[in-house]
Design an enzyme around this catalytic site. Structure first.
Site, PDB file in Angstrom:
ATOM      1  N   ALA A 160       6.806 -73.316  12.175  1.00 36.11           N
ATOM      2  CA  ALA A 160       8.098 -72.773  11.766  1.00 36.11           C
ATOM      3  C   ALA A 160       9.222 -73.416  12.583  1.00 36.11           C
ATOM      4  O   ALA A 160       9.023 -73.793  13.743  1.00 36.11           O
ATOM      5  CB  ALA A 160       8.107 -71.256  11.957  1.00 36.11           C
ATOM      6  N   ARG A 190      11.612 -72.382  14.227  1.00 35.85           N
ATOM      7  CA  ARG A 190      11.967 -71.787  15.522  1.00 35.85           C
ATOM      8  C   ARG A 190      11.007 -72.206  16.635  1.00 35.85           C
ATOM      9  O   ARG A 190      11.271 -71.959  17.812  1.00 35.85           O
ATOM     10  CB  ARG A 190      11.994 -70.260  15.403  1.00 35.85           C
ATOM     11  CG  ARG A 190      10.663 -69.632  15.021  1.00 35.85           C
ATOM     12  CD  ARG A 190      10.816 -68.116  14.811  1.00 35.85           C
ATOM     13  NE  ARG A 190       9.566 -67.481  14.411  1.00 35.85           N
ATOM     14  CZ  ARG A 190       9.134 -67.396  13.160  1.00 35.85           C
ATOM     15  NH1 ARG A 190       9.853 -67.942  12.186  1.00 35.85           N
ATOM     16  NH2 ARG A 190       8.007 -66.795  12.874  1.00 35.85           N
ATOM     17  N   TYR A 191       9.883 -72.825  16.246  1.00 35.86           N
ATOM     18  CA  TYR A 191       8.886 -73.201  17.251  1.00 35.86           C
ATOM     19  C   TYR A 191       8.896 -74.697  17.573  1.00 35.86           C
ATOM     20  O   TYR A 191       8.170 -75.120  18.474  1.00 35.86           O
ATOM     21  CB  TYR A 191       7.479 -72.820  16.780  1.00 35.86           C
ATOM     22  CG  TYR A 191       7.291 -71.331  16.600  1.00 35.86           C
ATOM     23  CD1 TYR A 191       7.572 -70.442  17.627  1.00 35.86           C
ATOM     24  CD2 TYR A 191       6.834 -70.813  15.390  1.00 35.86           C
ATOM     25  CE1 TYR A 191       7.408 -69.074  17.456  1.00 35.86           C
ATOM     26  CE2 TYR A 191       6.663 -69.456  15.216  1.00 35.86           C
ATOM     27  CZ  TYR A 191       6.955 -68.588  16.253  1.00 35.86           C
ATOM     28  OH  TYR A 191       6.784 -67.240  16.081  1.00 35.86           O
ATOM     29  N   ILE A 192       9.633 -75.501  16.831  1.00 43.35           N
ATOM     30  CA  ILE A 192       9.630 -76.945  17.061  1.00 43.35           C
ATOM     31  C   ILE A 192      11.032 -77.412  17.439  1.00 43.35           C
ATOM     32  O   ILE A 192      12.027 -76.758  17.101  1.00 43.35           O
ATOM     33  CB  ILE A 192       9.120 -77.718  15.830  1.00 43.35           C
ATOM     34  CG1 ILE A 192       9.938 -77.376  14.589  1.00 43.35           C
ATOM     35  CG2 ILE A 192       7.642 -77.442  15.594  1.00 43.35           C
ATOM     36  CD1 ILE A 192       9.521 -78.142  13.347  1.00 43.35           C
TER      37      ILE A 192
END
Length: 858
Positions: free
Chosen positions: A115, A117-119
């Site tokens: 997602a 928000r995680y990368i």
């Protein structure tokens, strides 16, 4: 169109018939220009351009959450976050413009990215160098009029061809394949030098590509792609690289499906992919790995084809251009951008010199102490005073002095004026003048400057971007030849049925479910049908078998009774190609004709039959033999020769003769590593049924194979390939690493077991074969290295006199110690050249291609 009045308001009425056409054209134009097709200037679609612009605005050298980048891009992009997220992940996976952190997915396996928000992401150093310059960028207002965005980025690199692109618009599509980073730069340099060049695709997934029909990336072209498959052993295959456009998961599914459909025979397929692709295929016992590799290419996604369709936006219009023309345009634009940057740099340097000179005169002439200047009541008056004071110096400046320049002087604090160093200012202006000279030189030699720019890009960013996809021509695979034997053919002769479901009837042969079947009936009718569960082909079937189109080896030996004349006719013929489901008469076509003898010989053999005439026949010789070798092989429509005018009681097979069509000329094509009969490559010889091929490998092994056209060889490791002759004598000079000694031996190669490799030299690590030859009287020159007080010297050795012919397993006689500088196989004597064959092997890759008589390094 009409106007109506309602409460003093005038409304325009437009016919509905015109709305759809206009609105549809507006929509189609928008999709083409603003969504699907890239601009030729920077090779980007609008969403990609906006993402990069936002990342440049956010750039501080640190990574940013992709979710933040998406949110900021939405201020410029009039679509949802999903399209932006997909676009940024696709950009990142191409590993060129974006430095990535986190799980960004894998194009090889098809795994999706984590997602947003995680990368995290940031612009790469390469992107910062080639894609941005505010001074050379044309700007426009964003869709809501709140912000400025670039119309196109000042891209100084053929990004469009490096990344490739795919897009579908309204009534229009584009597909530009990715090309190699280094090759694009080298091609751009060739364009600047007015040299010819070629461009072919290169894919991150690797594999093989056949670009013979690429057509410069224009519509109608095609690129065939194949996975890189290695034969680990006779029971295991491994796929190391996959074709562009598929994933390991999809590839495995296609392999499993082909196995379930009976097209290939495998035991298991295992995905061991981690850092590198590794799909292991375990074969069933008795299955040929060579045929399985061909079957994988024929029936699975191990071979795919892509059709390029290079379409780009040029001057706000979609245009179809070849990749060579696209690169020329990109190179010319890069050259122009470099010119603009040099001109901007020149103006900046001139401005620095201009202001430094202004300041130097202002301070050196004591203008800041002038009473008129000090007592000026207003800024405008101050400007007038300064203009008067500078009038004698106007000719020293490259442009007119503006009020803005005087304002900068006025803004200078008194402390900086008192500390002004004239000598330092002169030195700085001298350096600036030298830099202007350099800029002028580059402008005057813009082509050379552009070449240096590309060379700098190649040296800074080219490492690790070498070609991944190997270009090679593909051989054509006959699917009927490589399809797995997954069915059995049965026949009911009396009722006239054939098929794979007639298991209670007579078994004919093994076959595959895509084979064609040739059927010959007693009434002389021949028919080709597609194999099926149950097919009616006519009663009184004499022969049914698998039909191979273009088969010129199989010969049909036939005797038939002509129903009109009563004569018995004999004929031999090929059946190479006919129309499926059409009936062909093999007799003269007269009513009452029938076949009395039929034999199908797969290798063109003749035969002898015994003919017995009826007792009532007038012939004195009622029993006689006939040899089919006495009649020529013709086409199926030939009537044949008269065998006898008397009625025949029976015909019996007596003996099988030799092949009437001789052997087959077998050729070896090194580019594909395949055998063929189409005159492609090097002729190995004329092969009969029992002949074999000898393959000698560079690492010292030999192998004997058959000459099946499905065999697959690896040219890069082969030293010699020739027709196997059991009585032929070979000589080898080899180094035994165990005792660090060179040995020579002469031997005949034995046929022990087909398709098994045998080592001709020592198995000690570091052992190697220095010379391999089939010369009748081979002679080598041994050059000894200079060691200590010993000088370098050479000696010649006649190998036939040095050692007798022994077994191939023998180590041989000692030739020299480890102090050898080079061993050279000398050419045969002039009178022996036509009769002798020779082959030399050289240990180092840089020695490949040398001929006998050349020196080699050991």
């Amino acid at each position: 169109m009409e106007e109506i009045t309602d409460d003093n308001n005038i409304h325009e009425v437009i016919p509905v018939s015109g709305l759809y056409e206009n609105w549809f054209l507006d929509y189609a134009s928008y999709v083409i220009l603003e969504r699907a097709v890239p601009a030729i200037e920077d090779g980007l679609k609008p969403v990609q351009r906006r993402i990069l612009h936002v990342m440049k605005e956010m750039d501080d050298g640190r990574y940013n959450k992709v979710a933040n980048i998406i949110g900021s891009t939405m201020a410029f992009h009039p679509h949802g976050d999903a399209s932006i997220s997909e676009a940024i992940v696709a950009l990142g996976q191409k590993d060129l413009l974006i430095d990535m952190q986190g799980n960004w997915g894998d194009i090889r396996t098809g795994d999706s990215a984590a997602a947003p928000r995680y990368i995290e992401a940031r612009l790469s150093k390469f992107a910062l160098e080639v894609a941005f310059n505010a001074d050379t960028t044309d700007w426009q207002m964003s869709y809501d009029g709140r912000k400025k965005e670039p119309i196109t980025l000042p891209m100084k690199f053929p990004l469009l061809l490096a990344q490739g692109v795919e897009g579908i618009a309204v009534g229009l599509a584009t597909k530009i394949l990715p090309h190699n980073f280094c090759e694009l730069i080298l091609a751009s340099i060739k364009i600047l030098k007015n040299e010819s060049f070629e461009l072919f695709p290169d894919f991150l997934t690797g594999g093989y590509a056949d670009v013979s029909d690429y057509r410069d990336g224009l519509r109608g072209g095609k690129v065939r792609l194949r996975a890189k498959i290695e034969e680990v052993d006779k029971k295991t295959l491994v796929i190391r690289e996959i074709p562009f456009g598929t994933t390991t998961g999809a590839l495995m599914e296609s392999i499993v499906k082909a196995n379930e459909n009976g097209k290939i025979k495998i035991k298991k397929v295992v995905d061991n992919t981690a850092k590198d692709v590794e799909i292991e295929i375990q074969l069933q016992p008795g299955v040929s790995p060579d045929i399985t590799i061909d079957a994988l290419y024929a029936f699975t996604d191990c071979e795919m084809s892509v059709s390029p369709n290079a379409c780009v936006i040029v001057d706000d219009k979609p245009c179809f251009l070849g990749v060579s023309e696209i690169l020329r345009i990109c190179t010319a634009r890069t050259k122009d951008l470099l010119r603009q940057e040099l001109e901007i740099r020149k103006r900046e340097l001139q401005e620095k010199i201009f202001f430094s000179s202004l300041l130097k005169i202002f301070i050196g002439q004591g203008m800041y102490k002038d009473k008129s200047y000090e007592n000026a009541p207003t800024t405008d008056v101050c400007f007038e005073v300064l203009n008067t004071l500078f009038t004698p110096f106007f000719d020293q400046f490259y442009r007119k002095i503006e009020n803005e320049d005087y304002a900068k002087l006025i803004a200078k604090p008194l402390s900086s004026i008192t500390r002004f160093d004239v000598h330092k200012a002169d030195e700085q202006m001298k350096q600036l003048a030298e830099e202007i000279q350099e800029v002028d030189f580059n402008l005057a030699n813009l082509t050379d400057f552009s070449i240096k720019y590309y060379e700098n890009l190649l040296s800074k960013y080219g490492k690790g971007r070498e070609r991944k996809t190997e270009i090679r021509p593909f051989d054509t695979i006959n699917i009927n030849t490589v399809a797995a034997i997954n069915s059995k053919l049965y026949i009911n002769r009396a009722d006239g049925f054939i098929g794979i479901s007639l298991k209670k009837d007579e078994f004919v042969c093994d076959c595959s479910d895509i084979d064609d079947i040739v059927v010959i009936r007693k009434d002389g009718i021949m028919k080709i049908v597609r194999i099926d569960q149950k097919v009616f082909v006519g009663k009184d079937i004499l022969y049914a078998g698998v039909f191979r189109k273009g088969d010129e080896r199989t010969v049909y030996n036939m005797i038939y009774l002509d129903g009109k004349s009563g004569k018995n006719m004999v004929k031999r013929f090929h059946v190479t190609g006919i129309t499926r489901d059409k009936e062909y008469d093999l007799t003269a076509g007269n009513k009452g004709s029938k076949i009395t003898y039929l034999a199908v010989r797969p290798n063109g053999e003749s035969e002898v039959v015994t003919i017995t005439l009826t007792p009532s026949s007038a012939s004195k010789n009622k029993i006689f033999d006939y040899n089919f070798a006495d009649i020529a092989i013709k086409g199926r429509s030939s009537l044949g020769n008269i065998l006898t005018a008397y009625p025949i009681k029976n015909i019996k097979f007596t003996s099988l003769g030799s092949s009437s069509i001789g052997g087959i000329d077998i050729y070896y094509e090194e580019t594909t590593g395949r055998l063929n009969i189409d005159n492609r490559g090097r002729l190995l010889g004329n092969f009969n049924t029992d002949d074999k091929i000898l393959v000698v490998y560079k690492h010292g092994e030999y192998e004997i194979t058959n000459f099946e056209l499905t065999n697959r060889y690896m040219p890069e490791i082969i030293l010699s390939m020739e027709k196997y002759m059991a009585d032929k004598v070979y000589a080898v000079v080899h180094f035994n690493a165990a005792d660090k000694t060179y040995y020579v031996k002469r031997f005949k190669i034995e046929l022990l077991q087909m398709d098994k490799k045998y080592l001709l030299i020592s198995d000690a690590k570091g052992s190697k074969m220095s010379v391999f030859t089939s010369q009748i009287n081979p002679e080598v020159e041994v050059k000894m290295a200079a060691i200590g007080n010993k000088k370098e010297y050479s000696t010649r050795v006649q190998l036939a006199d040095y050692i007798d012919v022994k077994g191939w397993k023998a180590q041989g006689n000692k030739l020299a110690s480890n102090d050898v500088a080079a061993i050279t196989l000398l050419p045969p004597k002039e009178e022996m050249k036509l009769a002798q064959m020779q082959t030399s092997m050289f240990d180092s890759p840089k020695n490949e291609g040398l001929k006998p008589g050349d020196s080699i390094e050991l």
